[in-house]
Design an enzyme around this catalytic site. Sequence first.
Site, PDB file in Angstrom:
ATOM      1  N   ARG A 167       1.817   5.954   1.614  1.00 41.61           N
ATOM      2  CA  ARG A 167       0.996   6.354   2.764  1.00 41.61           C
ATOM      3  C   ARG A 167       0.428   5.132   3.489  1.00 41.61           C
ATOM      4  NH1 ARG A 167      -4.220  10.298   2.093  1.00 41.61           N
ATOM      5  NH2 ARG A 167      -5.166   8.616   0.905  1.00 41.61           N
TER       6      ARG A 167
ATOM      7  N   ARG B  91      -4.513   2.158   2.039  1.00 49.24           N
ATOM      8  CA  ARG B  91      -5.886   2.283   1.551  1.00 49.24           C
ATOM      9  C   ARG B  91      -6.009   1.563   0.221  1.00 49.24           C
ATOM     10  NH1 ARG B  91      -8.049   8.364   1.921  1.00 49.24           N
ATOM     11  NH2 ARG B  91      -8.856   7.783  -0.119  1.00 49.24           N
TER      12      ARG B  91
ATOM     13  N   LYS C  94      -4.597  17.336   3.356  1.00 45.79           N
ATOM     14  CA  LYS C  94      -5.796  17.933   3.956  1.00 45.79           C
ATOM     15  C   LYS C  94      -6.144  17.277   5.283  1.00 45.79           C
ATOM     16  CE  LYS C  94      -8.551  16.991   0.495  1.00 45.79           C
ATOM     17  NZ  LYS C  94      -7.607  16.194  -0.311  1.00 45.79           N
TER      18      LYS C  94
HETATM   19  P1  AMP Z   1     -10.970  10.792   0.351  1.00 51.06           P
HETATM   20  O1  AMP Z   1     -10.776  10.002   1.603  1.00 51.06           O
HETATM   21  O2  AMP Z   1     -11.375  12.201   0.609  1.00 51.06           O
HETATM   22  O3  AMP Z   1      -9.783  10.673  -0.583  1.00 51.06           O
HETATM   23  O4  AMP Z   1     -12.195  10.129  -0.418  1.00 51.06           O
HETATM   24  C1  AMP Z   1     -12.157   8.767  -0.848  1.00 51.06           C
HETATM   25  C2  AMP Z   1     -13.253   8.501  -1.875  1.00 51.06           C
HETATM   26  O5  AMP Z   1     -14.536   8.724  -1.273  1.00 51.06           O
HETATM   27  C3  AMP Z   1     -13.246   9.406  -3.102  1.00 51.06           C
HETATM   28  O6  AMP Z   1     -12.327   8.971  -4.097  1.00 51.06           O
HETATM   29  C4  AMP Z   1     -14.692   9.297  -3.549  1.00 51.06           C
HETATM   30  O7  AMP Z   1     -14.944   8.074  -4.197  1.00 51.06           O
HETATM   31  C5  AMP Z   1     -15.440   9.265  -2.233  1.00 51.06           C
HETATM   32  N1  AMP Z   1     -15.823  10.633  -1.798  1.00 51.06           N
HETATM   33  C6  AMP Z   1     -15.359  11.292  -0.700  1.00 51.06           C
HETATM   34  N2  AMP Z   1     -15.935  12.512  -0.597  1.00 51.06           N
HETATM   35  C7  AMP Z   1     -16.778  12.622  -1.655  1.00 51.06           C
HETATM   36  C8  AMP Z   1     -17.643  13.641  -2.118  1.00 51.06           C
HETATM   37  N3  AMP Z   1     -17.766  14.825  -1.479  1.00 51.06           N
HETATM   38  N4  AMP Z   1     -18.349  13.416  -3.256  1.00 51.06           N
HETATM   39  C9  AMP Z   1     -18.268  12.245  -3.923  1.00 51.06           C
HETATM   40  N5  AMP Z   1     -17.441  11.245  -3.555  1.00 51.06           N
HETATM   41  C10 AMP Z   1     -16.700  11.418  -2.424  1.00 51.06           C
END
Ligand code: AMP
Length: 220
Positions: A127, A160, A13
């Site tokens: 990654r 990460r 994404k």
């Molecule tokens: P991502 O970078 O999109 O993989 O997000 C990393 C982490 O941020 C996720 O595993 C959640 O803990 C938190 N997070 C990101 N977006 C959301 C959201 N819309 N709602 C709740 N937690 C989120």
Amino acid sequence: MRIILLGPPGAGKGTQARRLADRYGLVIIGTGDIFRDHVARGTDLGRKAKEYMDRGEYVPDEIAVRMVLERLEQPDLGDGYILDGFPRTVPQAKALEGALAAAGHPLSCALNFRISDEMAVKRLTSRLTCPDCKRAYNLSFKPPRVEGVCDVCGGRLALRSDDDEATIRRRLEVYRAETEPLELYFWERGLLRDIDAEAAEEVVYGRMIEAMSDLLDLDA
Ligand code: AMP
């Protein structure tokens, strides 16, 4: 143009959001990136978010919703935006829909990137991410030109902290339970477009443009 990206971690994404944003002059609102910035700066929000992120779980809806609705009020969203990682739950989707309806700015499209759990684990365990410009690389199939350095901004690439296998598996479980129901939610509104995202970056980009073509008037 107001576009939502759905799909499990590792579906690509962020990478496709970047391409779309560069091509069509859109702003990317990546909730994971915003939370990580707060964690790095040690804000109250960052401290709260970190306990959930470290476990591979979602930050509570009220926190995520407040953060995104405030972001949507900023004046820099001219030609539109891409929401990467929001909404992730039905209550988040409802809050977003309500706010956009009130502003008279409906969503254009929800792109749903599909990949298997095994592919997600394979991609995420190799990654590397640039903490500065957020670009992602992959040690196996998209390595940076210089080891450990972002090709574009020169930032120091890092793994990460939630990209270890146990946390990835938990994130995938949470995704299937909490976010997959949004497929039906956006399908019922005529906005969902599925994309097979297991192919190479360039192929997936083409599929994405094709998938949106009936909803958006895009020049090539
Ligand atoms: P991502 O970078 O999109 O993989 O997000 C990393 C982490 O941020 C996720 O595993 C959640 O803990 C938190 N997070 C990101 N977006 C959301 C959201 N819309 N709602 C709740 N937690 C989120």
